[in-house]
Design a protein around this motif. Sequence first.
Motif, PDB file in Angstrom:
ATOM      1  N   LYS A   1      -2.651  -1.504   6.348  1.00 34.72           N
ATOM      2  CA  LYS A   1      -2.838  -1.067   4.960  1.00 34.72           C
ATOM      3  C   LYS A   1      -3.037   0.442   4.879  1.00 34.72           C
ATOM      4  O   LYS A   1      -2.458   1.124   4.018  1.00 34.72           O
ATOM      5  CB  LYS A   1      -4.028  -1.785   4.327  1.00 34.72           C
ATOM      6  CG  LYS A   1      -3.790  -3.268   4.107  1.00 34.72           C
ATOM      7  CD  LYS A   1      -5.052  -3.968   3.656  1.00 34.72           C
ATOM      8  CE  LYS A   1      -4.822  -5.455   3.482  1.00 34.72           C
ATOM      9  NZ  LYS A   1      -6.029  -6.166   3.066  1.00 34.72           N
TER      10      LYS A   1
ATOM     11  N   ALA B   1      -8.307   0.440   0.654  1.00 38.59           N
ATOM     12  CA  ALA B   1      -7.924  -0.430   1.771  1.00 38.59           C
ATOM     13  C   ALA B   1      -9.175  -0.928   2.501  1.00 38.59           C
ATOM     14  O   ALA B   1      -9.304  -2.124   2.785  1.00 38.59           O
ATOM     15  CB  ALA B   1      -6.999   0.315   2.734  1.00 38.59           C
TER      16      ALA B   1
ATOM     17  N   ALA C   1      -0.607   3.174   3.112  1.00 47.84           N
ATOM     18  CA  ALA C   1      -1.136   4.094   2.099  1.00 47.84           C
ATOM     19  C   ALA C   1      -0.837   5.543   2.472  1.00 47.84           C
ATOM     20  O   ALA C   1      -0.373   6.323   1.638  1.00 47.84           O
ATOM     21  CB  ALA C   1      -2.635   3.884   1.932  1.00 47.84           C
TER      22      ALA C   1
ATOM     23  N   PHE D   1       0.825  -1.209   0.000  1.00 46.04           N
ATOM     24  CA  PHE D   1       0.000   0.000   0.000  1.00 46.04           C
ATOM     25  C   PHE D   1       0.859   1.259   0.000  1.00 46.04           C
ATOM     26  O   PHE D   1       0.485   2.271  -0.591  1.00 46.04           O
ATOM     27  CB  PHE D   1      -0.986  -0.013   1.168  1.00 46.04           C
ATOM     28  CG  PHE D   1      -2.253  -0.744   0.838  1.00 46.04           C
ATOM     29  CD1 PHE D   1      -3.360  -0.065   0.366  1.00 46.04           C
ATOM     30  CD2 PHE D   1      -2.327  -2.128   0.964  1.00 46.04           C
ATOM     31  CE1 PHE D   1      -4.534  -0.747   0.032  1.00 46.04           C
ATOM     32  CE2 PHE D   1      -3.483  -2.811   0.639  1.00 46.04           C
ATOM     33  CZ  PHE D   1      -4.591  -2.129   0.164  1.00 46.04           C
TER      34      PHE D   1
ATOM     35  N   MET E   1      -6.963   5.829  -1.777  1.00 45.54           N
ATOM     36  CA  MET E   1      -6.148   4.745  -1.230  1.00 45.54           C
ATOM     37  C   MET E   1      -6.753   4.214   0.069  1.00 45.54           C
ATOM     38  O   MET E   1      -6.781   3.004   0.291  1.00 45.54           O
ATOM     39  CB  MET E   1      -4.708   5.211  -1.006  1.00 45.54           C
ATOM     40  CG  MET E   1      -3.888   5.374  -2.275  1.00 45.54           C
ATOM     41  SD  MET E   1      -3.690   3.855  -3.216  1.00 45.54           S
ATOM     42  CE  MET E   1      -2.915   2.774  -2.028  1.00 45.54           C
TER      43      MET E   1
END
Length: 120
Positions: free
Chosen positions: A93, A70, A97, A44, A66
């Motif tokens: 995640k 996730a 990100a 990520f 993003m």
Amino acid sequence: MNVRRIASVLAWLLLGVIAYSTLSPLDLRPHMGSSVQIERFGAFGLTGLMFAIAYPQHVLAVLAAMLAAAIGLELTQMLAADRHARLIDLAVKMAGAGCGVGAGWLLVSLWPGSSRKSRA
């Protein structure tokens, strides 16, 4: 081909690999050999970095997308019989990100002669 175009292609490919890895059966999921949490963070993070470089004029939208990816991918794991959604996985995640998008924003901001405005 310029850097932003390359970053865009890589970002979309990476997102596809993440989606495949997240939603495929466990035995088909690619493994790097390290901790799965490090793999999640890195995947990520790298994807967020590429999207931030590709679309620097939309960095907040990139971050939101993003984070939404996730959340969405983690929730879709509940539909698969052999997968599970866990809050710690989502947190890793989202952290990856956020770090990736932040690093991309910083990189573009500090790049000599660069502005965050699109150059078409």
